[in-house]
Structures are given as structure tokens and as C-alpha cells.
Design an enzyme around this catalytic site. Structure first.
Site, PDB file in Angstrom:
ATOM      1  N   SER A 110       6.173  -8.482  -1.642  1.00  0.00           N
ATOM      2  CA  SER A 110       5.964  -9.365  -3.608  1.00  0.00           C
ATOM      3  C   SER A 110       4.552  -9.417  -3.882  1.00  0.00           C
ATOM      4  O   SER A 110       3.691  -9.480  -4.988  1.00  0.00           O
ATOM      5  CB  SER A 110       5.882 -10.722  -3.822  1.00  0.00           C
ATOM      6  OG  SER A 110       7.500 -10.790  -3.183  1.00  0.00           O
ATOM      7  N   GLY A 112       5.827  -3.895   2.774  1.00  0.00           N
ATOM      8  CA  GLY A 112       6.900  -4.905   3.371  1.00  0.00           C
ATOM      9  C   GLY A 112       7.881  -5.136   1.461  1.00  0.00           C
ATOM     10  O   GLY A 112       7.576  -4.956   0.217  1.00  0.00           O
ATOM     11  N   HIS A 113       9.158  -5.881   1.162  1.00  0.00           N
ATOM     12  CA  HIS A 113       9.707  -6.327   0.525  1.00  0.00           C
ATOM     13  C   HIS A 113       9.799  -6.598  -0.703  1.00  0.00           C
ATOM     14  O   HIS A 113       8.629  -7.233  -0.563  1.00  0.00           O
ATOM     15  CB  HIS A 113      10.880  -6.819   1.178  1.00  0.00           C
ATOM     16  CG  HIS A 113      10.457  -9.168   0.863  1.00  0.00           C
ATOM     17  ND1 HIS A 113       9.868  -8.979   2.550  1.00  0.00           N
ATOM     18  CD2 HIS A 113      10.947  -9.849   0.385  1.00  0.00           C
ATOM     19  CE1 HIS A 113       9.743 -10.321   2.299  1.00  0.00           C
ATOM     20  NE2 HIS A 113      10.730 -10.901   1.078  1.00  0.00           N
ATOM     21  N   ASN A 114       9.446  -6.147  -1.595  1.00  0.00           N
ATOM     22  CA  ASN A 114       9.068  -6.088  -3.463  1.00  0.00           C
ATOM     23  C   ASN A 114       7.762  -6.038  -3.662  1.00  0.00           C
ATOM     24  O   ASN A 114       7.324  -6.287  -5.109  1.00  0.00           O
ATOM     25  CB  ASN A 114       9.558  -8.222  -3.564  1.00  0.00           C
ATOM     26  CG  ASN A 114      11.064  -8.710  -3.435  1.00  0.00           C
ATOM     27  OD1 ASN A 114      11.512  -8.088  -3.384  1.00  0.00           O
ATOM     28  ND2 ASN A 114      10.925  -9.819  -2.736  1.00  0.00           N
ATOM     29  N   VAL A 115       7.502  -5.440  -2.563  1.00  0.00           N
ATOM     30  CA  VAL A 115       6.032  -4.872  -3.346  1.00  0.00           C
ATOM     31  C   VAL A 115       5.677  -3.582  -4.236  1.00  0.00           C
ATOM     32  O   VAL A 115       6.684  -3.158  -3.975  1.00  0.00           O
ATOM     33  CB  VAL A 115       4.536  -4.418  -1.842  1.00  0.00           C
ATOM     34  CG1 VAL A 115       4.137  -3.236  -2.092  1.00  0.00           C
ATOM     35  CG2 VAL A 115       4.957  -5.150  -0.602  1.00  0.00           C
TER      36      VAL A 115
END
Length: 358
Positions: A278, A258-261
Site C-alpha cells: 500500500s 508488495g500488494h496494493n502498491v
């Protein structure tokens, strides 16, 4: 292409005996090996198969009596799977793509294509893309504007690499992977039911109609060196900062990041792993098939999570996890033992109740 036994042994860093000039064109299981194939029998359990096949040479376990097995040559592998890695790398030519840019591909004039690169037909390469030396890009791949890909990359059919994605050297991308898709990020004008449940852990106030507003992803994805992305895996771009995948990390098919991981170095993420936005994954972490990681938590260095584990809270470094929700593996085993005893326990309690009534 054929290889001498001596060449294969040198590539594997292994010892060999017999006719080292003997050539083989490929590898096979012992019982199916032809006279020009190398039989793979790195364990004594597979010795009987050599007599059923026609191989003249084999990869064997240390100390094997290769002459007694009727072979002309043998390579000895103390660690069979490691030998398999070197052997398969040596014998796999990769995608057959002619050097240069195929005339049926579309490459923006501002793109920089490195020396020795090979671009197959129906590839689309956008503005200001940089592709390193000796990269191979198979058919129907799209690489969006501003992406940068290092040397010796191999990108298979139908992969999609989004805008401003940065990738290191020796990158391998399997068919259908998507790197740099927008993150799944939405918000409601008022406090949503999801936010409410996070705070109350189950209690709902009056349920009202809600609509979702999209949060766009302005970041990209940064990937280190020697990374492999599996078929149909998806890595979302970051909302503001980049989603990151560390050097040496390998993603299996159908993995979703997912985003920001942030994923550390030398991790192994097996099929259908999902990591929510995240989350931070340390170095050398192994997540087996269908492991799920909650958003905004960290998983420490060297954590190993067994198949189907769901990690909802921070996981300390070096922990071995299993279960739903994740607990120490030994705790999970004890829980399962206790669950199996429940029917007997219920029967005993029922018998005690009847006795008390009497």
C-alpha cells in the site's frame, strides 16, 4: 547481420564521417575490436585502445581526430551512454523464436494471439488470455487466465504472469519474474504483537500464543506501456484493487513490489529494492539498490534515494535521501562526519574527567 556506418549514424541521430558504406557486424571495446566490429571509444581515455585493436570504424567523442587514430570511418556521440542505448537496441535481435505457436505449447482455445506473435515451446497460456501483435514469448512461460498483454511484448524464459494481470505495449519481462503472485497479508483473531508494537513503539504486554489467518488477494496487477521487469522480480497482486506500475517504469532484478502498491511513471527501481504493501511511489522516482520503503506511506515525485536507504515516513517531492533511517543526503553526510569524530570526542571527554578528578 551487418549494418552500414550511415545506417547506424541515422539510427543514433549522430554525425558520421569517412567511408559511410563500411559495414560492421557488431560492437566491441576498442582494444578487442576486430576489423568487422565497431569500436566504442566515446571518451578520449579510450583512444589508446583503438591502436591495440583492429577496428576500422568507431564511435568517438565530438571533435576526435579519427584519421589520426587510423580509422576509415567514425560516428560522433555527444552523449556516450545515450549512443550506447541506441546502438545496443539496434544490434540486439532479442530472443530467436519462430513465428506462430510451437506445437509443444498449450494454448487454451479461448485465448487470442495477435498477428505476428511468436510462442516458444513449453509455454502455457490460459483461458481468455489476450496477447498483442508481434509479441514474443520464450520457453517455459506461463500466462494465467484472463491476462492481457499488449503489442510488441518480449517475455523471456520462465516468467510467470498471473490471472487477470493487464500489461501495456512494448513490455519486457526478464527470466524468472513473477507478476501477480498473492500479497503477503495475514491477520490474527486478536490484536497481534506487531499491531501492539506499532502503537507503543516497543512496549509489550503479556506475550501470548498467536496464529495467522491468510487474507486472500482478489485484485490483480496493472502495468502501463514501455515497462521492463527484471529477472526474478516479484510484483504482488492487490488485495481488492490492483497493484499498479506506471508507464515507462523499469524494475531491476530481484525487486519486490508488495500488494496494493502504486508506482508512478518513469521510475527506476534498482536491484533488491523492496516496497511494502500500500505504499505510493510518485513519478520519476529513483530508488537505488537495496532501498526499502515502509508500508502505507508515499514517496513524492522526483525523489532520489541512495543505495541502502530505508524510507520509513512520507518523503516530499524532489527530496534526495540517504541513510537508515532516511534523511536528506546533506544531513546524512554531516551525521557520518560527526560519527567519525566520536572517538576523538570520547577521548577528550575522558581526559577532562581525569583532569576533574585530579
Amino acid at each position: 547481420m551487418s549494418h552500414k556506418i550511415s545506417e547506424i549514424a541515422a539510427a543514433l541521430g549522430a554525425e558520421a564521417e569517412g567511408d559511410l558504406e563500411l559495414r560492421v557486424t557488431g560492437a566491441a571495446e576498442p582494444q578487442a575490436a576486430g576489423p568487422d566490429q565497431l569500436a566504442l571509444a566515446m571518451d578520449p581515455r579510450y583512444a589508446d585502445g583503438i591502436a591495440k585493436g583492429q577496428a576500422q570504424a568507431a564511435v568517438l567523442w565530438p571533435g576526435a581526430d579519427w584519421r589520426g587514430l587510423g580509422l576509415k570511418a567514425a560516428i560522433f556521440a555527444p552523449r556516450g551512454r545515450l549512443a550506447m542505448a541506441g546502438l545496443t537496441r539496434m544490434m540486439d535481435p532479442g530472443p530467436d523464436i519462430a513465428p506462430g505457436v510451437h506445437p509443444m505449447s498449450v494454448v487454451d482455445p479461448s485465448a487470442q494471439i495477435g498477428a505476428g506473435a511468436a510462442i516458444a515451446p513449453f509455454v502455457t497460456i490460459g483461458r481468455d488470455v489476450v496477447i498483442g501483435a508481434n509479441a514474443r514469448v520464450a520457453a517455459h512461460v506461463s500466462i494465467a487466465e484472463g491476462a492481457r498483454i499488449g503489442a510488441d511484448a518480449v517475455i523471456f524464459q520462465g516468467a510467470r504472469i498471473g490471472a487477470r494481470v493487464t500489461i501495456g505495449d512494448r513490455f519486457t519481462c526478464q527470466p524468472g519474474a513473477v507478476i501477480g503472485s498473492d500479497g503477503f497479508s495475514f491477520v490474527t483473531p486478536e490484536k497481534s504483537g506487531v499491531e501492539e508494537i506499532r502503537e507503543t513503539l516497543g512496549t509489550r504486554a503479556e506475550i501470548v500464543q498467536q496464529s495467522w489467518t491468510r487474507i486472500h488477494s482478489l485484485g490483480a496487477v496493472t502495468i502501463g506501456d514501455d515497462v521492463e521487469i527484471g529477472a526474478n522480480a516479484c510484483i504482488d497482486r492487490g488485495t481488492i484493487r490492483d497493484t499498479q506500475i506506471g508507464s515507462g517504469t523499469k524494475l531491476d532484478n530481484l525487486v519486490h513490489v508488495g500488494h496494493n502498491v502504486q508506482v508512478g511513471k518513469d521510475c527506476l527501481l534498482c536491484g533488491q529494492v523492496g516496497i511494502a504493501g500500500s505504499a505510493k511511489i510518485g513519478n520519476r522516482v529513483v530508488l537505488a539498490g537495496q532501498v526499502g520503503v515502509n508500508d502505507n506511506i508515499f514517496v513524492g515525485d522526483d525523489v532520489i534515494a541512495g543505495g541502502g536507504t530505508k524510507i520509513f515516513t512520507n518523503a516530499p517531492a524532489g527530496r534526495v535521501l540517504l541513510g537508515y533511517p532516511a534523511v536528506k543526503m546533506e544531513t546524512h553526510v554531516e551525521i557520518q562526519k560527526a560519527l567519525r569524530r566520536l572517538p576523538r570526542l570520547a577521548a577528550k571527554v575522558s581526559a577532562l574527567d581525569r583532569g576533574a578528578e585530579d
